[in-house]
Design a protein around this motif. Structure first.
Motif, PDB file in Angstrom:
ATOM      1  N   LYS A   1       0.808  -1.517   0.134  1.00 21.01           N
ATOM      2  CA  LYS A   1       0.236  -0.367  -0.115  1.00 21.01           C
ATOM      3  C   LYS A   1       0.480   0.984   0.425  1.00 21.01           C
ATOM      4  CE  LYS A   1      -4.015   2.248   1.386  1.00 21.01           C
ATOM      5  NZ  LYS A   1      -5.078   2.022   1.319  1.00 21.01           N
ATOM      6  N   VAL A   2       0.920   2.453  -0.497  1.00 19.35           N
ATOM      7  CA  VAL A   2       1.220   3.229  -0.627  1.00 19.35           C
ATOM      8  C   VAL A   2       0.091   4.636   0.155  1.00 19.35           C
ATOM      9  CG1 VAL A   2       1.895   5.421  -2.046  1.00 19.35           C
ATOM     10  CG2 VAL A   2       2.127   2.583  -2.592  1.00 19.35           C
ATOM     11  N   ARG A   3       0.632   5.067   1.168  1.00 18.14           N
ATOM     12  CA  ARG A   3       0.113   6.395   1.022  1.00 18.14           C
ATOM     13  C   ARG A   3       0.684   7.893   1.708  1.00 18.14           C
ATOM     14  NH1 ARG A   3      -0.200   1.567   4.879  1.00 18.14           N
ATOM     15  NH2 ARG A   3      -2.645   1.082   4.938  1.00 18.14           N
ATOM     16  N   THR A   4       0.092   9.397   0.551  1.00 20.65           N
ATOM     17  CA  THR A   4       1.460   9.987   0.397  1.00 20.65           C
ATOM     18  C   THR A   4       0.199  11.184   0.632  1.00 20.65           C
ATOM     19  OG1 THR A   4       2.285   8.667  -0.771  1.00 20.65           O
ATOM     20  CG2 THR A   4       2.186  11.111  -1.762  1.00 20.65           C
ATOM     21  N   THR A   5       1.001  12.102   1.152  1.00 25.29           N
ATOM     22  CA  THR A   5      -0.080  13.716   1.173  1.00 25.29           C
ATOM     23  C   THR A   5       0.620  14.288   0.473  1.00 25.29           C
ATOM     24  OG1 THR A   5      -0.155  13.395   3.809  1.00 25.29           O
ATOM     25  CG2 THR A   5       0.141  15.449   3.090  1.00 25.29           C
ATOM     26  N   LEU A   6       0.875  14.971   0.006  1.00 26.42           N
ATOM     27  CA  LEU A   6       1.201  16.152  -0.891  1.00 26.42           C
ATOM     28  C   LEU A   6       0.928  17.548  -0.635  1.00 26.42           C
ATOM     29  CD1 LEU A   6      -0.551  13.958  -3.005  1.00 26.42           C
ATOM     30  CD2 LEU A   6       1.447  14.637  -4.738  1.00 26.42           C
ATOM     31  N   VAL A   7       1.974  17.903  -0.087  1.00 29.72           N
ATOM     32  CA  VAL A   7       1.699  19.299   0.206  1.00 29.72           C
ATOM     33  C   VAL A   7       2.426  19.879  -1.192  1.00 29.72           C
ATOM     34  CG1 VAL A   7       2.991  21.573   1.850  1.00 29.72           C
ATOM     35  CG2 VAL A   7       2.378  18.726   2.097  1.00 29.72           C
ATOM     36  N   ARG A   8       0.963  20.907  -1.894  1.00 29.10           N
ATOM     37  CA  ARG A   8       0.999  21.290  -2.920  1.00 29.10           C
ATOM     38  C   ARG A   8       1.151  23.222  -3.386  1.00 29.10           C
ATOM     39  NH1 ARG A   8      -4.448  19.611  -4.739  1.00 29.10           N
ATOM     40  NH2 ARG A   8      -3.987  20.344  -6.633  1.00 29.10           N
ATOM     41  N   ARG A   9       2.587  23.100  -4.284  1.00 31.41           N
ATOM     42  CA  ARG A   9       2.474  24.415  -4.914  1.00 31.41           C
ATOM     43  C   ARG A   9       1.447  25.435  -4.832  1.00 31.41           C
ATOM     44  NH1 ARG A   9       0.091  24.304  -8.668  1.00 31.41           N
ATOM     45  NH2 ARG A   9       1.309  24.040 -11.095  1.00 31.41           N
TER      46      ARG A   9
END
Ligand code: NAD
Length: 337
Positions: free
Chosen positions: A160-168
């Protein structure tokens, strides 16, 4: 020589034009612009033939003293392949024109996956798009995640992949975007579109993504957790990622504490437009807790898809193997420097 047309000469299009021109086996036929602005002038200064994307606006180019080589349809007809780097949604509208001239085209990540024959990431599915008419080079974030998933999947298997993307909030020139002084869960409800988008490259991957938007313009930052099917130690994972193309594992001693410092390094190194084509993974962040891998990576939204577009040209036309193409692209662009 592969004759390449570029339709849409903005953030992505102008970078792809330069990268294509740098390739030993490609030539830029020309670039299509909707109006005469500073980017049209840049194209002229770089000796790219300029084509009018919108017939009615041709007089505006004449008034600005900019010569045109023709209309966008002529560009499409003269090209072996077109890279469409128009704003989201317009690429799909242009599909009919590409079909009319039987010219294959690459659309960008802002288009819907169902508008194309296939989605593309050079490291992950290069061999699957040969002969396709319309291929989508996935977005900056999906490219960054795919480059990480592919080697981990092959070496260790992924549960499983869990990712939080902090986006510009926006690119540096997008003065109308934001937030200016806020931190926004975006979207508030799960999933963000990034997980499903990664599934266009890895259909069976179990992935959840969450997104935030912050007042920054330089890069995105991903906080990544991957539950692996085996338990390598962190040093082994680090070495795997160091050996990959287009991943820059940041050594601790460089003192790159964030996107600002990474961009400064790119400027010092003389990178065009201070571009960073590689995933920037903080080496010391690569950690294993049991079978859980954790790391942080920064993604330069304006440029990581550029080498992918170059490879997609060869992949669609069947002009080189994956390894040959990626090596040629990287060498011509100066990716190892
Ligand atoms: P952009 O707005 O910087 O550039 C788009 C260019 O296309 C502009 O010069 C615009 O004038 C021109 N244009 C508009 N309508 C046109 C038409 N009908 N024909 C020809 N040209 C036209 O946009 P961008 O950031 O380069 O994004 C292009 C695509 O790349 C989008 O799908 C986007 O989602 C994707 N993408 C953007 C980024 C990013 O961070 N900027 C990253 C990865 C992928």
């Amino acid at each position: 020589m592969i004759e390449v047309g570029i339709n849409g000469y903005g953030t992505i299009g102008k970078r792809v034009a330069d990268a294509v021109r740098a390739q030993p086996d490609m030539e830029v036929v020309g670039v299509a612009k909707t109006r005469p602005n500073f980017e049209a002038q840049t194209a002229v200064d770089k000796d790219f033939e300029l084509y009018a994307a919108i017939e009615d606006r041709k007089p505006q180019f004449a008034e600005a003293g900019i010569d045109l080589a023709g209309d966008v349809e002529e560009l499409v007809e003269e090209s072996d392949i077109v890279v469409d780097a128009c704003p989201s949604g317009i690429g799909a509208d242009n599909a009919e024109m590409y079909r009319k001239y039987d010219t294959p085209a690459l659309l960008q990540g802002g288009e819907d996956a169902d508008a194309v024959d296939a989605s593309f990431n050079a490291r992950s599915n290069y061999d699957t798009v040969e002969g396709d008419d319309l291929v989508r080079v996935v977005s900056c974030n999906t490219t960054g995640l795919s480059r990480l998933v592919a080697p981990l999947q092959e070496a260790y298997g992924i549960e499983k992949v869990r990712t939080t993307l902090v986006r510009r909030g926006g690119d540096p020139a997008q003065s109308g975007r934001g937030p200016i002084n806020d931190i926004l869960p975006n979207p508030v409800s799960l999933p963000s579109h990034h997980g499903p988008d990664v599934n266009t490259i890895f259909p069976d991957l179990n992935i959840d993504t969450l997104g935030l938007k912050v007042p920054a313009t330089l890069m995105h930052t991903h906080s990544v957790n991957v539950t692996l099917e085996s338990e390598p130690d962190a040093a082994e994972v680090r070495s795997l990622l160091e050996d990959e193309r287009r991943t820059f594992v940041i050594p601790e001693w460089l003192g790159l504490d964030g996107a600002g410092a990474i961009k400064e390094l790119a400027q010092d190194a003389g990178r065009p437009r201070a571009d960073i084509w590689e995933n920037c993974i903080w080496g010391e962040s690569i950690s294993m807790e049991g079978d859980d891998l954790y790391l942080f990576q920064a993604i330069h939204q304006e440029s990581d898809v550029v080498p992918e577009n170059v490879d997609a040209i060869r992949a669609v036309l069947g002009e080189a193997s994956q390894e040959e193409s990626m090596a040629r692209t990287d060498e011509a662009m100066g990716l190892d420097t």
